[in-house]
Write an enzyme that holds these catalytic residues in place. Structure first.
Site, PDB file in Angstrom:
ATOM      1  N   ALA A 111      45.571  31.778  39.748  1.00 57.99           N
ATOM      2  CA  ALA A 111      44.753  31.430  40.908  1.00 57.99           C
ATOM      3  C   ALA A 111      43.302  31.877  40.746  1.00 57.99           C
ATOM      4  CB  ALA A 111      45.360  32.046  42.159  1.00 57.99           C
ATOM      5  N   ASP A 131      57.139  41.313  41.010  1.00 55.75           N
ATOM      6  CA  ASP A 131      57.070  39.904  40.605  1.00 55.75           C
ATOM      7  C   ASP A 131      57.707  39.721  39.231  1.00 55.75           C
ATOM      8  OD1 ASP A 131      56.553  37.214  40.899  1.00 55.75           O
ATOM      9  OD2 ASP A 131      54.498  37.335  40.162  1.00 55.75           O
TER      10      ASP A 131
END
Length: 300
Positions: free
Chosen positions: A22, A143
């Protein structure tokens, strides 16, 4: 630290882009002063709000990487250098040791006959050793997934990408949108408090993927993901359902399939370890230190 920040990314020759996120890109590069040394260069470019300053997640990732760098653990990717420039935007460059591929790529290349038991055992031991190191040092990755686990040509497993990692104390009541959906633990899906056990659930999903060569739980929404989990591992007793969850417990969630039915090729030890990792109640889920002592890793 100032000396490190002063180092320029010009010390590295960019060879090819190998990933994109991102906020920036990751490149394969060569150290100019050591032509034989390959590195991974992560370049982040973020607009900086004059009021809020540098985004907290960036400070957190660099701080955690610097903390674990001191220990030089073989199953954690090494941070080699940090450089930053700050004008209208913050340009942050993180330089890591270069590792050939991630587990997603590795599994995609696996033979149709699957991975050998010895290979699965070796990969899983290394993954658990890396997690045990993080958890002993009060770090939760948050994650863990095949794309964030690297594996070298020599078979060395290294946990990477600490953008969502946190130092934890007791039980964390934090952002529920952590962990990629397919590897997200039930307590996170239910927006409950969580600890390092969320990493162990993700490790269980990866363990199953070593046998299946595809994700165990593959859904498009949190509700579907939770339904799929319960369908596979069974409906937990009501006392295991988080009391603080906005999602009410219902017997209607129950399915008629079991994990042992979904993975019929697992032997007793493999199935037992998988069930201990994919335990609904995080307080009953096996920690990394205990998982490493499981009989699955002791046998031939």
């Amino acid at each position: 630290m100032e000396d490190q920040l002063a180092k320029s990314s010009a010390d590295y020759e960019i060879l090819v882009e190998i990933g994109e996120g991102a906020y920036g890109k990751v490149y394969k590069a060569r150290a100019i002063r050591e032509p034989q040394r390959l590195v991974a260069v992560k370049k982040l470019n973020i607009p900086v709000d004059s009021e809020s300053g540098i985004p907290a997640f960036m400070i957190r990732e660099v701080a955690l990487l610097k903390k674990i760098e001191f220990f030089n653990h073989p199953n954690i990717v090494k941070l080699l250098n940090v450089s930053a420039t700050w004008k209208k935007t913050l340009d942050l460059t993180l330089v890591f040791e270069y590792v050939d591929q991630d587990l997603s790529t590795f599994l995609a290349k696996a033979p149709q006959t699957g991975l050998s038991r010895e290979m699965i055992k070796n990969l899983m031991v290394q993954l658990l050793q890396g997690l045990d190191f993080l958890h002993v040092n009060m770090l939760v990755h948050r994650d863990l997934k095949p794309a964030n686990v690297l594996i070298s040509g020599q078979g060395r497993v290294k946990i990477a990408d600490f953008g969502l990692a946190r130092i934890y104390t007791s039980r964390i009541a934090l952002t529920p949108c952590v962990v990629t959906l397919w590897y997200r633990a039930p307590e996170v899906l239910l927006h409950s408090s969580y600890t390092s056990s969320v990493d162990m659930w993700s490790a269980g999903c990866i363990f199953a993927e070593f046998f299946l060569l595809r994700p165990l739980f593959c859904c498009l929404s949190e509700v579907q993901q939770l339904q799929k989990i319960i369908e596979v591992i069974g409906l937990p007793p009501e006392e295991d359902w988080p009391a603080e969850s906005a999602v009410a417990y219902s017997p209607n969630w129950a399915g008629d399939r079991t994990l042992s039915q979904m993975l019929p090729n697992l032997d007793l030890e493999e199935n037992e370890l998988l069930l201990k990792l994919l335990t609904f109640n995080p307080l009953k889920r096996i920690p990394a230190s205990k998982a490493l002592e499981h009989p699955f890793f002791k046998g031939p």
